[in-house]
Design a protein around this motif. Structure first.
Motif, PDB file in Angstrom:
ATOM      1  N   ALA A 166      60.059  60.428  30.419  1.00 29.59           N
ATOM      2  CA  ALA A 166      59.514  60.586  29.060  1.00 29.59           C
ATOM      3  C   ALA A 166      58.019  60.878  29.095  1.00 29.59           C
ATOM      4  N   PHE A 167      57.307  60.197  29.998  1.00 30.36           N
ATOM      5  CA  PHE A 167      55.866  60.413  30.116  1.00 30.36           C
ATOM      6  C   PHE A 167      55.586  61.828  30.631  1.00 30.36           C
ATOM      7  N   GLU A 168      56.390  62.271  31.602  1.00 27.76           N
ATOM      8  CA  GLU A 168      56.222  63.616  32.153  1.00 27.76           C
ATOM      9  C   GLU A 168      56.410  64.668  31.062  1.00 27.76           C
ATOM     10  N   GLU A 169      57.409  64.477  30.221  1.00 31.43           N
ATOM     11  CA  GLU A 169      57.657  65.431  29.126  1.00 31.43           C
ATOM     12  C   GLU A 169      56.473  65.446  28.153  1.00 31.43           C
ATOM     13  N   ALA A 170      55.923  64.283  27.861  1.00 33.64           N
ATOM     14  CA  ALA A 170      54.768  64.196  26.960  1.00 33.64           C
ATOM     15  C   ALA A 170      53.555  64.896  27.557  1.00 33.64           C
ATOM     16  N   SER A 228      53.885  68.598  27.319  1.00 29.43           N
ATOM     17  CA  SER A 228      53.797  69.010  25.917  1.00 29.43           C
ATOM     18  C   SER A 228      52.399  68.769  25.363  1.00 29.43           C
ATOM     19  N   PHE A 229      51.514  68.220  26.201  1.00 23.93           N
ATOM     20  CA  PHE A 229      50.147  67.876  25.796  1.00 23.93           C
ATOM     21  C   PHE A 229      50.151  66.952  24.579  1.00 23.93           C
ATOM     22  N   ASP A 230      51.137  66.075  24.521  1.00 26.05           N
ATOM     23  CA  ASP A 230      51.279  65.144  23.401  1.00 26.05           C
ATOM     24  C   ASP A 230      50.584  63.836  23.752  1.00 26.05           C
ATOM     25  N   GLU A 231      49.295  63.768  23.493  1.00 26.65           N
ATOM     26  CA  GLU A 231      48.493  62.630  23.904  1.00 26.65           C
ATOM     27  C   GLU A 231      48.927  61.351  23.202  1.00 26.65           C
ATOM     28  N   ASN A 232      49.251  61.475  21.918  1.00 24.98           N
ATOM     29  CA  ASN A 232      49.655  60.276  21.176  1.00 24.98           C
ATOM     30  C   ASN A 232      50.908  59.641  21.789  1.00 24.98           C
ATOM     31  N   ILE A 241      45.308  54.355  33.647  1.00 20.71           N
ATOM     32  CA  ILE A 241      46.083  55.488  33.121  1.00 20.71           C
ATOM     33  C   ILE A 241      45.650  55.806  31.691  1.00 20.71           C
ATOM     34  N   GLU A 242      45.481  54.762  30.888  1.00 19.18           N
ATOM     35  CA  GLU A 242      45.082  54.967  29.491  1.00 19.18           C
ATOM     36  C   GLU A 242      43.737  55.689  29.406  1.00 19.18           C
ATOM     37  N   GLN A 243      42.802  55.317  30.279  1.00 20.94           N
ATOM     38  CA  GLN A 243      41.493  55.965  30.265  1.00 20.94           C
ATOM     39  C   GLN A 243      41.600  57.427  30.673  1.00 20.94           C
ATOM     40  N   LYS A 244      42.462  57.724  31.656  1.00 25.78           N
ATOM     41  CA  LYS A 244      42.639  59.100  32.076  1.00 25.78           C
ATOM     42  C   LYS A 244      43.237  59.947  30.943  1.00 25.78           C
ATOM     43  N   ILE A 245      44.136  59.364  30.176  1.00 29.12           N
ATOM     44  CA  ILE A 245      44.715  60.083  29.033  1.00 29.12           C
ATOM     45  C   ILE A 245      43.620  60.388  28.019  1.00 29.12           C
ATOM     46  N   LYS A 246      42.800  59.400  27.718  1.00 33.88           N
ATOM     47  CA  LYS A 246      41.724  59.591  26.742  1.00 33.88           C
ATOM     48  C   LYS A 246      40.701  60.605  27.241  1.00 33.88           C
ATOM     49  N   ASN A 247      40.579  60.732  28.563  1.00 33.40           N
ATOM     50  CA  ASN A 247      39.683  61.734  29.143  1.00 33.40           C
ATOM     51  C   ASN A 247      40.354  63.088  29.275  1.00 33.40           C
ATOM     52  N   TYR A 295      45.412  64.546  32.088  1.00 35.81           N
ATOM     53  CA  TYR A 295      46.825  64.198  31.957  1.00 35.81           C
ATOM     54  C   TYR A 295      47.566  64.217  33.291  1.00 35.81           C
ATOM     55  N   MET A 296      47.278  65.218  34.128  1.00 34.88           N
ATOM     56  CA  MET A 296      48.002  65.328  35.389  1.00 34.88           C
ATOM     57  C   MET A 296      47.668  64.161  36.314  1.00 34.88           C
ATOM     58  N   SER A 297      46.417  63.732  36.314  1.00 34.44           N
ATOM     59  CA  SER A 297      46.050  62.565  37.124  1.00 34.44           C
ATOM     60  C   SER A 297      46.756  61.314  36.618  1.00 34.44           C
ATOM     61  N   ALA A 298      46.879  61.201  35.287  1.00 35.04           N
ATOM     62  CA  ALA A 298      47.591  60.066  34.699  1.00 35.04           C
ATOM     63  C   ALA A 298      49.048  60.065  35.140  1.00 35.04           C
ATOM     64  N   LEU A 299      49.656  61.258  35.147  1.00 37.62           N
ATOM     65  CA  LEU A 299      51.051  61.366  35.581  1.00 37.62           C
ATOM     66  C   LEU A 299      51.195  60.990  37.049  1.00 37.62           C
ATOM     67  N   ASP A 300      50.272  61.482  37.891  1.00 35.15           N
ATOM     68  CA  ASP A 300      50.321  61.164  39.325  1.00 35.15           C
ATOM     69  C   ASP A 300      50.156  59.659  39.548  1.00 35.15           C
ATOM     70  N   MET A 301      49.250  59.060  38.772  1.00 36.05           N
ATOM     71  CA  MET A 301      49.017  57.623  38.934  1.00 36.05           C
ATOM     72  C   MET A 301      50.250  56.821  38.531  1.00 36.05           C
ATOM     73  N   LEU A 302      50.899  57.214  37.424  1.00 38.34           N
ATOM     74  CA  LEU A 302      52.104  56.512  36.998  1.00 38.34           C
ATOM     75  C   LEU A 302      53.199  56.650  38.048  1.00 38.34           C
ATOM     76  N   LYS A 303      53.327  57.839  38.639  1.00 39.78           N
ATOM     77  CA  LYS A 303      54.328  58.065  39.690  1.00 39.78           C
ATOM     78  C   LYS A 303      54.053  57.153  40.891  1.00 39.78           C
ATOM     79  N   LYS A 304      52.786  57.043  41.253  1.00 42.84           N
ATOM     80  CA  LYS A 304      52.420  56.204  42.390  1.00 42.84           C
ATOM     81  C   LYS A 304      52.722  54.731  42.108  1.00 42.84           C
ATOM     82  N   ILE A 305      52.414  54.285  40.879  1.00 38.93           N
ATOM     83  CA  ILE A 305      52.664  52.884  40.514  1.00 38.93           C
ATOM     84  C   ILE A 305      54.165  52.583  40.552  1.00 38.93           C
TER      85      ILE A 305
END
Length: 919
Positions: A851-855, A858-862, A888-894, A897-907
C-alpha cells in the motif's frame, strides 16, 4: 478580410467616379442636341441614386454593383435611341462594358448583353439606321457590333478565371490560416505538456531546498533546477520566436519598480556565472527614476538573453553590466550595456549573430548548447519597444552589447534617495594585481568611482595592505571595504579592526561566508553594486541577499488561511501543497473542476488556484460555473489561473474571463509569494518580523502556540533570534536536537584539548561552538566561546585557564536545559511504547508495504503519512514500530519518497528476519 474589403471599396469608388463622368457626357450631349427635357433630368436622377447609395452604404457591395449596372445600361439604351448612328454608340458602349467588368461579379455583364441586343434591334428594325446589303455595310456595322459582343465575352472569361484564381487563393489562405492555428494549438499543447513535468520537477526541487538539505544534496538539487530553467527557457524561445514571426508578440506596458529590475538582472548574472571563474561587475546609476512605464518582463528577457550569451562565451575575466539612462522629452531612454572579456567576434560573425538558429562559432562553442534564438529574439523585442541594440566586438578581446529602450516615467524620485551623514568617509582596499586582465581592472575602477559619485560619499582607494594600515592609523574612517582576497592577507588584523570599528565590510562569494572568522565583520555578497553598498553604509543589510528591503520580499506565514488548489495532476498538487506549507498553509486539493465546485460549496476559501487544462471541465468552464453560483462569496473569491500554457494572449485571456491573476508553471517561489501576499486577507498574514517592538508579547504568543506545556522557554535561549536565524521553528528544533546528540562529544573534545594544552584544537572547537550557539540564539555561551577563541589566537593561555571552568559549566547547563526542553517529547514516546498497541503479523507487514509503495508511485503524500501514522500505533512481536519509523515521516515531508520507501523495506526485512531468529 480587411484587405479584401478595402480593395472592393477602392474599386467601387473608381467605378462610381467614371460612371458620373459617363452620365455627365450623356447629359451634356442631350442638352446640346436639345433632346426631350425629361431625358437629362432622368440621367441626373439616376446619377444621384448611384452616388447616394454609395455614400449612404445602402445595400451591400454586390447589390450596389447590380443597381449601378442596371441604371447605366438603361441610360445608355435611352441615349442610343436618340442617336441615329450605331457606330457612334459601339465605342462608348465597349468602354462602359469594361468599366462594369471591374466589379468582378459573376453574371453582371448579362445586363450589358441584353442592352446591346436591344440597341442593335432598335437601330436595325425600328430606326433602320443600318443595312447589310453590301460588303461595306457588313464591315462598317456588323464587325463593330460583333466586336462589342466579343468584348463582353472576353471580360466575362477574364472575370471567371480571376474568380477561380481568387477562390483557389482563398482556399490556400484558409489552409494556411488553419495550419497557423494548428501550429498555435500545437505550440500551446506542447508548451503545456513540457511545462507540466518541468513544474513538477522544479516544484519538488524547491521543496527539497526549503528543507535545508546537506551541501552535497543541495548542489545536486540546484543542478536539477538549473536544468529545468534551461529547458523552460528553450520552450519560451521557441514560442516567442513563433509569435514574433507571425506578428502576434505583444508588449504589455505597466508600471514597474526599477530597483526590482536591477536587482533581478544582477542576481541573474551572478547565478549564471556560478560554475565559471569570472567576475560580475555591476555599475548602476542611483539617480534613475524609481518607477517607469514599460514591459519589465520583456526587458529582463532581452537582458537575460544578452547576459546568457556573454556567459556562454566567456571562460575567464568578467562580465560588466552598466545600467544608466538619458533624459528625453517623452521620459527617459533606459540604457543597459553588457560587456564581456570572452572570445569575441569578427565583423563577419557580428552580422550573423542576429540571424535565427545561428551561432557565431558553432564548432568552437557547440558545447555551450542553445539553438541560436536568444539574440534574434532580443533584437525583435527591442524593435517592438522602439528601442535599439548595437554590438561591438573584437576577437580574443570581448564583446559589448548596448541596449537603448524608451520608457515613460511613473515616478521621478531616484531609485536610491537615502541621505548619508556628511561625515561618512570610506576606506577601500582592492588589490588590482589579483586581476590578470587590464579590462577587469578598468571596469572595477570605473564602477567604484561611479558608486562613490552616485552615493556622494568620499571613497579612498588603497592598493596594498601597508597603505591601508597606514591610512587607518593616520585618519578616521566610518567604513572599510575589502574583498576576501584582501581579508586573507591578514585575517587577524581585519578581525581585530572589526572588533574596534564595527564597520568592516568584506565583499565575498556565497561559498566564502564560512571562511570569515569574525562575527563582527559585515559580510556583503557579490556582486558589489550601488544598492548593496548603500545598504551596508546605512546599516540595513538583509541576511542572505543584497537587495533593498521591500514589503514584497518580507517573510510571512498564514496558518489560518484557507486555500484550494485544483489540478488534474496529483504531482502538481503535491508541489503546490509543499510550497504552501512553506507559509504554514494547509491547502485543500481537488482533481477536477466538478470536485472543486463541490468543495467551494462546503468551504469558504481565501484563494483558489485553478489549473487551466483539465479533462471534462477545464479551468475556464469551472471558473464560469463558480461565478454563476448565487452568493457574494462566489462572485468575489480570488481565483488564480494556473497554467503551463504561456503562449501569447494567455494572460489577457484569463484576465478577460475575470481571473484575478495568472501564475505560469513552473511556479517561481518569488511570484508565488507575491500572489499569496497580494490576495490573502491582510488579517491572516503574519509577518516574521512582526515581533519588533513587542518582543515579550510575541515570545509568549509563540510559546503558547508552538510549545507543549513541558517545553517551557529556557532562560539561556533567545527564541526569537533562533527562529530568525534558522528560518522556522521546525528548523530551530531540529538543530537544537542535534546539539543534544553531539553536545557531550563536543564537551569531551574541549575538555581533552584543555587538559592536553592543545590550544590549536581548543580554539577550533570553541570557534565552532561560538558560531553554532549564536545561530540558535544561545548568546551567553556563544560570547564566552568567542572570548576564549580570541584569547587562544593571541596565545593568552592565562585568560583561558581563568575562564574555562565557567565556560564548561555554562555549556553543561545549556545541554541540561536543552534535554529538559525535549523531555516532554521523550516522555510521550515512552508512554506510547507502554500503551496498548495493535499487534500485526508478517503478512500484514507485506500488505502495508504494498500500500505504501502504491502511494509513493502515485505521489500521494497524504496517504503515505496516513499509512505511517497507522503503523506507529502497532507493534510486531516485542517491537514498538514507532521506535523504528521516526525518520520515514520526515523523509515524506521532505518529499524524499523513494528513500522513505527504501527505509520501510529495510525495516520490514529486519523485522521479518528478527521474527525468524526468535522462532
Amino acid at each position: 478580410m480587411y484587405s479584401q474589403n478595402r480593395r472592393k471599396d477602392n474599386t467601387e469608388k473608381i467605378i462610381l467616379i467614371m460612371l458620373v463622368i459617363n452620365y455627365s457626357f450623356m447629359i451634356f450631349s442631350a442638352l446640346k442636341l436639345k433632346w426631350s427635357t425629361w431625358l437629362p433630368t432622368f440621367m441626373v436622377a439616376v446619377a444621384a441614386v448611384s452616388v447616394v447609395s454609395y455614400v449612404g452604404s445602402y445595400f451591400d457591395y454586390e447589390g450596389r454593383a447590380k443597381l449601378n449596372s442596371i441604371l447605366i445600361v438603361v441610360c445608355f439604351v435611352l441615349y442610343s435611341m436618340h442617336t441615329g448612328d450605331i457606330g457612334a454608340i459601339i465605342v462608348p458602349f465597349i468602354a462602359q462594358t469594361v468599366l462594369i467588368g471591374f466589379y468582378d461579379i459573376d453574371g453582371i455583364l448579362l445586363y450589358n448583353t441584353i442592352a446591346l441586343s436591344v440597341i442593335v434591334f432598335y437601330h436595325a428594325v425600328i430606326l433602320k439606321s443600318f443595312t447589310l446589303s453590301s460588303i461595306d455595310d457588313v464591315y462598317n456595322n456588323l464587325v463593330p457590333i460583333g466586336n462589342a459582343y466579343l468584348v463582353i465575352y472576353y471580360i466575362h472569361l477574364l472575370g471567371v478565371r480571376r474568380r477561380r484564381r481568387d477562390k483557389r487563393l482563398g482556399q490556400v489562405e484558409k489552409e494556411l490560416k488553419d495550419a497557423e492555428q494548428s501550429k498555435d494549438d500545437f505550440m500551446a499543447n506542447v508548451s503545456h505538456e513540457i511545462r507540466t513535468p518541468i513544474n513538477s520537477i522544479n516544484g519538488m526541487s524547491e521543496i527539497m531546498l526549503q528543507n535545508n538539505p546537506d551541501e552535497k544534496t543541495r548542489l545536486k538539487v540546484e543542478n536539477i533546477q538549473m536544468s529545468c530553467k534551461r529547458l523552460n527557457s528553450l520552450v519560451d524561445d521557441l514560442i516567442d520566436f513563433s509569435d514574433l514571426r507571425t506578428g502576434k508578440y505583444e508588449i504589455n506596458v505597466s508600471k514597474y519598480s526599477v530597483d526590482s529590475l536591477i536587482n533581478d538582472i544582477v542576481e541573474f548574472a551572478y547565478v549564471l556565472r556560478k560554475n565559471k571563474d569570472i567576475e560580475i561587475i555591476a555599475d548602476c546609476d542611483s539617480t534613475i527614476p524609481c518607477e517607469l512605464f514599460g514591459d519589465e518582463a520583456k526587458i529582463k528577457r532581452v537582458v537575460y538573453n544578452i547576459i546568457g550569451n556573454a556567459a556562454k562565451f566567456t571562460s575567464i575575466g568578467c562580465i560588466a553590466i552598466k545600467i544608466g539612462y538619458r533624459r528625453e522629452f517623452y521620459g527617459i531612454n533606459l540604457v543597459i550595456t553588457v560587456k564581456d572579456t570572452g572570445i569575441g567576434m569578427d565583423k563577419h560573425n557580428i552580422e550573423k549573430i542576429f540571424s535565427s538558429f545561428n551561432q557565431a562559432d558553432t564548432k568552437r562553442n557547440r558545447q555551450e548548447g542553445g539553438v541560436g534564438l536568444g539574440l534574434p529574439i532580443a533584437r525583435a523585442i527591442i524593435e517592438q519597444m522602439n528601442g535599439t541594440i548595437t554590438v561591438s566586438s573584437e576577437p580574443a578581446v570581448g564583446s559589448e552589447f548596448k541596449v537603448v529602450i524608451p520608457q515613460k516615467v511613473a515616478n521621478q524620485e531616484p531609485v536610491i534617495s537615502a541621505e548619508f551623514d556628511t561625515d561618512e568617509n570610506v576606506l577601500a582596499y582592492l588589490d588590482m594585481e589579483q586581476f590578470h586582465l587590464i579590462q577587469m581592472r578598468d571596469e572595477y575602477k570605473a564602477a567604484i568611482d561611479n558608486m562613490s559619485k552616485n552615493l556622494k560619499i568620499p571613497m579612498h582607494m588603497c592598493h596594498n595592505l601597508a597603505e591601508f594600515k597606514r591610512r587607518v592609523e593616520l585618519n578616521r574612517y566610518t567604513h572599510f571595504f575589502i574583498s576576501y582576497a584582501e581579508y586573507s592577507e591578514d585575517k587577524t588584523y581585519f578581525n581585530e579592526l572589526a572588533e574596534k570599528e564595527n564597520n568592516v565590510i568584506v565583499v565575498i562569494d556565497r561559498e566564502q561566508e564560512e571562511k570569515i572568522e569574525s562575527d563582527s565583520i559585515i559580510k556583503l555578497m557579490k556582486p558589489l553594486y550601488v544598492f548593496s553598498a548603500a545598504m551596508a553604509l546605512l546599516g540595513k543589510m538583509d541576511e542572505g541577499r543584497n537587495s533593498i528591503s521591500t514589503d514584497n520580499y518580507d517573510k510571512f506565514t498564514a496558518p489560518q488561511a484557507r486555500v484550494l488548489v485544483v489540478d488534474d495532476d496529483k504531482l502538481n498538487l503535491n508541489v503546490a501543497v509543499g510550497l504552501l506549507k512553506t507559509f504554514e498553509i494547509e491547502a485543500d486539493t481537488a482533481l477536477s473542476g466538478e470536485e472543486a465546485l463541490k468543495m467551494a460549496d462546503s468551504e469558504k476559501y481565501d484563494i483558489i488556484f485553478l489549473d487551466h487544462m483539465m479533462p471534462d471541465m477545464d479551468g475556464i468552464e469551472t471558473f464560469r460555473r463558480l461565478r454563476k453560483k448565487n452568493g457574494f462569496y462566489f462572485k468575489e473569491v480570488p481565483v488564480i489561473a494556473l497554467t503551463a500554457n504561456t503562449v501569447l494572449g494567455a494572460r489577457e485571456m484569463f484576465l478577460k474571463e475575470g481571473f484575478e491573476n495568472f501564475l505560469p508553471k513552473p511556479v517561481e517561489m518569488s511570484e508565488f509569494k507575491r500572489i499569496l501576499k497580494t490576495y490573502l486577507p491582510a488579517d491572516k498574514i503574519i509577518m516574521v518580523d512582526s515581533c519588533a517592538g513587542k518582543e515579550n508579547d510575541c515570545v509568549k504568543t509563540l510559546q503558547a502556540k508552538e510549545q507543549s506545556p513541558q517545553t517551557k522557554m529556557a532562560d539561556f535561549i533567545d527564541y526569537k533570534q533562533g527562529i530568525s536565524y534558522c528560518g522556522s521553528r521546525e528548523t530551530l528544533m531540529k538543530i537544537l536536537k542535534i546539539h543534544i546528540e553531539n553536545g557531550d562529544s563536543t564537551l569531551d573534545k574541549i575538555k581533552q584539548a584543555y587538559e592536553n594544552g592543545d590550544w590549536k584544537n581548543y580554539v577550533i572547537y570553541v570557534h565552532g561552538l561560538k558560531s553554532s550557539m549564536k545561530s540558535v540564539g544561545i548568546n551567553k555561551l556563544s560570547d564566552m566561546a568567542k572570548n576564549l577563541e580570541l584569547a587562544g589566537k593571541k596565545d593568552d593561555t592565562a585568560y583561558i585557564k581563568e575562564n574555562n571552568d565557567a565556560f564548561v559549566s555554562e555549556y553543561i547547563r545549556v545541554l541540561d536545559g536543552l534535554k529538559e526542553m525535549f523531555k516532554g517529547e521523550d516522555s510521550g514516546k515512552t508512554q506510547r511504547a507502554l500503551a496498548q498497541l495493535t499487534s500485526i503479523q508478517s503478512d500484514e507487514l507485506s500488505a502495508i508495504y504494498s500500500a505504501f509503495e502504491e502511494a509513493v508511485y502515485s505521489f500521494d503524500e497524504n496517504n503515505m503519512l496516513h499509512i505511517i501514522n497507522d503503523l506507529n500505533g502497532c507493534s510486531y512481536g516485542q517491537v514498538v514500530l514507532a521506535d523504528r519509523t521516526g525518520q520515514i515521516e520526515q523523509k515524506i515531508k521532505n518529499s524524499d519518497y523513494m528513500s522513505a520507501l527504501d527505509m520501510l523495506k529495510k525495516i520490514i526485512d529486519e523485522l521479518l528476519l528478527e521474527g525468524d531468529d526468535n522462532a
